[in-house]
Enzyme design. Structure first.
Site, mmCIF file in Angstrom:
data_model
loop_
_atom_site.group_PDB
_atom_site.id
_atom_site.type_symbol
_atom_site.label_atom_id
_atom_site.label_comp_id
_atom_site.label_asym_id
_atom_site.label_seq_id
_atom_site.Cartn_x
_atom_site.Cartn_y
_atom_site.Cartn_z
ATOM 1 N N LYS A 193 0.706 -1.096 -0.103
ATOM 2 C CA LYS A 193 0.092 -0.083 0.097
ATOM 3 C C LYS A 193 1.103 1.090 0.040
ATOM 4 O O LYS A 193 1.771 1.545 0.790
ATOM 5 C CB LYS A 193 -0.758 -0.034 1.109
ATOM 6 N N HIS A 329 -9.985 -7.110 -4.859
ATOM 7 C CA HIS A 329 -9.438 -6.021 -3.567
ATOM 8 C C HIS A 329 -10.256 -6.613 -2.351
ATOM 9 O O HIS A 329 -10.807 -7.537 -1.934
ATOM 10 C CB HIS A 329 -10.540 -4.748 -4.035
HETATM 11 O O1 GKR Z 1 -7.124 -0.503 4.245
HETATM 12 O O2 GKR Z 1 -6.314 1.640 3.978
HETATM 13 C C1 GKR Z 1 -6.703 0.573 3.485
HETATM 14 C C2 GKR Z 1 -6.711 0.440 2.145
HETATM 15 O O3 GKR Z 1 -6.279 1.464 1.571
HETATM 16 C C3 GKR Z 1 -8.056 0.102 1.428
HETATM 17 O O4 GKR Z 1 -9.165 1.010 2.228
HETATM 18 C C4 GKR Z 1 -8.297 -0.023 0.011
HETATM 19 O O5 GKR Z 1 -9.566 0.018 -0.379
HETATM 20 O O6 GKR Z 1 -7.120 -1.821 -0.104
HETATM 21 C C5 GKR Z 1 -7.701 -1.113 -0.681
HETATM 22 C C6 GKR Z 1 -7.102 -0.768 -1.850
HETATM 23 O O7 GKR Z 1 -6.611 -1.549 -2.480
HETATM 24 O O8 GKR Z 1 -7.241 0.314 -2.637
HETATM 25 MG MG MG Z 2 -6.669 -0.619 -4.526
#
Ligand code: GKR
Ligand code: MG
Length: 433
Positions: A193, A329
């Site tokens: 991420k 996702h």
């Molecule tokens: O858990 O902060 C998080 C992610 O950023 C999530 O909210 C995203 O929806 O995992 C996700 C993604 O692949 O964009």
């Molecule tokens: Mg994503």
């Protein structure tokens, strides 16, 4: 099989301070657990986005669900599956997943469908993936989902949890985090991420991951639209080797047009790294423009907000028809969602990548009987049981409901958490770099 009752349980689950371009995770992730009980006393379950909005949307359909036939109710509710305006307005760019009011229909349809399939599967002794037309795989691979994070394991006050990974805000600490996750779960793919640190530091993190785990382990990076088109192209150029093979660049820039411009910029430089998305493309209505502009080469499906498991199967077929890959996702979740993801993935032929999962991050809590689910070599095996193959642990459910009752959070607000704990002036600005 008549449905006698619909019950919605709002729960809170300890969650570490994970970072993304949306902001910072709160000490608790919110989920809603759905129970559908048939007249003969069988209970089907589902898990979905948490807090008040998703719970209210589920209660709103109560009259259409209670008294309906479990085999037919998802057809009766089909008007919800695509969402308002056919889903065209449903971008996730500025809305954290689960908090987009335009997702209410598909989210609700999905939760009811999942609980119905579990109910039917239990009543006839058939696993959900086989009700969906039959599995094409018995075990579903997931990837190690690395996050930059602050110190802390989630929870608050006397409920504060052990921090398994410590603060991870450097390339070295992310490599340690991933190594420990891979040792524990056996994952064979890595997703980072991004959208948190300066892009040069994130490039360095991906390079160190490649050095540490070698070219046989596919790498992905997802900054959730935090970069300009120019930055996205520059990152794609810098990580050309690291993201090739089964890797991809996920939602680097904003929207279908931004993604299309990044694609053009990369192709002009002879770089074919696919662009993946769960932000620019979030509904069937986005597919025509995305395909026409060659904006997205891998769609990240998610039965929770694409309208359900059957909609994901349709999506898989469409993607295959247009030569687009399909990945999955995730958002913070527990074992019921994990099993539902595994069943739909098992029954979707064109799933071309290991799925995302946040499961290692919610390791302090579980609502399924028997506790945490086990991965075998990074995969979830489909259990030999009717339905999803997991039961609710009602004591744990009561504990997590009580926790929800006591905490102030009623929706996910990563921006507010950032201001509270990291930087009082922080706002979600896109693009940031
Ligand atoms: O858990 O902060 C998080 C992610 O950023 C999530 O909210 C995203 O929806 O995992 C996700 C993604 O692949 O964009
Ligand atoms: Mg994503």
């Amino acid at each position: 099989m008549r449905i006698k009752d619909l019950r919605v349980h709002s729960i809170a689950v300890a969650d570490p301070p994970l970072r993304s371009s949306y902001g910072l995770h709160a000490p608790y992730a919110l989920r809603n657990i759905v129970e559908l009980e048939s007249e003969d006393g069988i209970v089907g379950i589902a898990e979905t986005y948490g807090g008040e909005g998703p719970a209210a949307a589920l209660r709103d359909v109560r009259d259409r669900v209670v008294g309906a036939d479990a085999y037919r109710v998802t057809g009766d509710l089909l008007d919800l599956a695509e969402g308002e305006g056919g889903g065209a307005e449903r971008s996730h760019v500025m809305r954290t997943p689960g908090e987009n009011p335009l997702d209410a229909g598909p989210r609700t349809h999905s939760a009811i469908e999942t609980a119905c399939l579990d109910l039917i599967g239990r009543s006839v002794g058939v696993p959900v993936c086989d009700l969906l037309g039959g599995r094409v795989r018995n075990a579903v691979p997931f990837s190690a989902y690395a996050f930059y994070k602050h110190a802390g394991g989630g929870g608050a006050g006397p409920d504060v949890r052990e921090d398994r990974y410590g603060e991870c805000l450097t390339p070295e600490s992310i490599v340690r985090q991933v190594r420990s996750m891979m040792e524990e779960y056996g994952f064979r793919d890595i997703k980072l991420k991004g959208g948190v640190l300066d892009p040069d530091e994130e490039i360095e993190t991906v390079r160190q991951l490649r050095d540490a785990f070698g070219p046989a382990v596919p790498l992905r990076i997802d900054p959730n639209s935090a970069w300009t088109v120019e930055t996205s192209v520059a990152v794609g150029v810098a990580l050309r080797e690291e993201l090739e093979g089964d890797g991809y660049l996920e939602d680097p820039a904003e929207g279908i047009r931004g993604m299309a411009a990044v694609r053009r910029g990369l192709l002009e430089r002879g770089i074919g790294t696919p662009l993946a998305s769960n932000v620019a493309v979030t509904s069937f209505a986005h597919l025509p423009e995305s395909i026409e502009r060659d904006a997205v080469q891998v769609v990240l499906c998610d039965h929770h907000f694409w309208g359900g498991m059957r909609q994901v199967q349709h999506l898989g077929k469409l993607c295959r028809t247009f030569g687009i890959g399909l990945s999955m996702h995730s958002n913070s979740h527990l074992g019921i969602s994990l099993m539902a993801m595994a069943h739909v993935a098992a029954a979707t032929k064109n799933l071309t990548y290991a799925c995302d999962t946040h499961y290692p991050w919610q390791s302090a809590d579980e609502v399924v009987d028997g506790g945490r689910l086990s991965f075998e070599d990074g995969s979830i095996r489909i259990p030999d049981r009717g339905g999803l193959g997991v039961d609710l642990d009602y004591d744990q459910l009561a504990r997590l409901k009580e926790r929800y009752r006591k905490i102030p959070f009623r929706k996910r607000d990563d921006e507010a958490e950032m201001r509270k704990h990291v930087d009082p002036t922080w706002r979600r600005v896109l693009p940031r770099w």
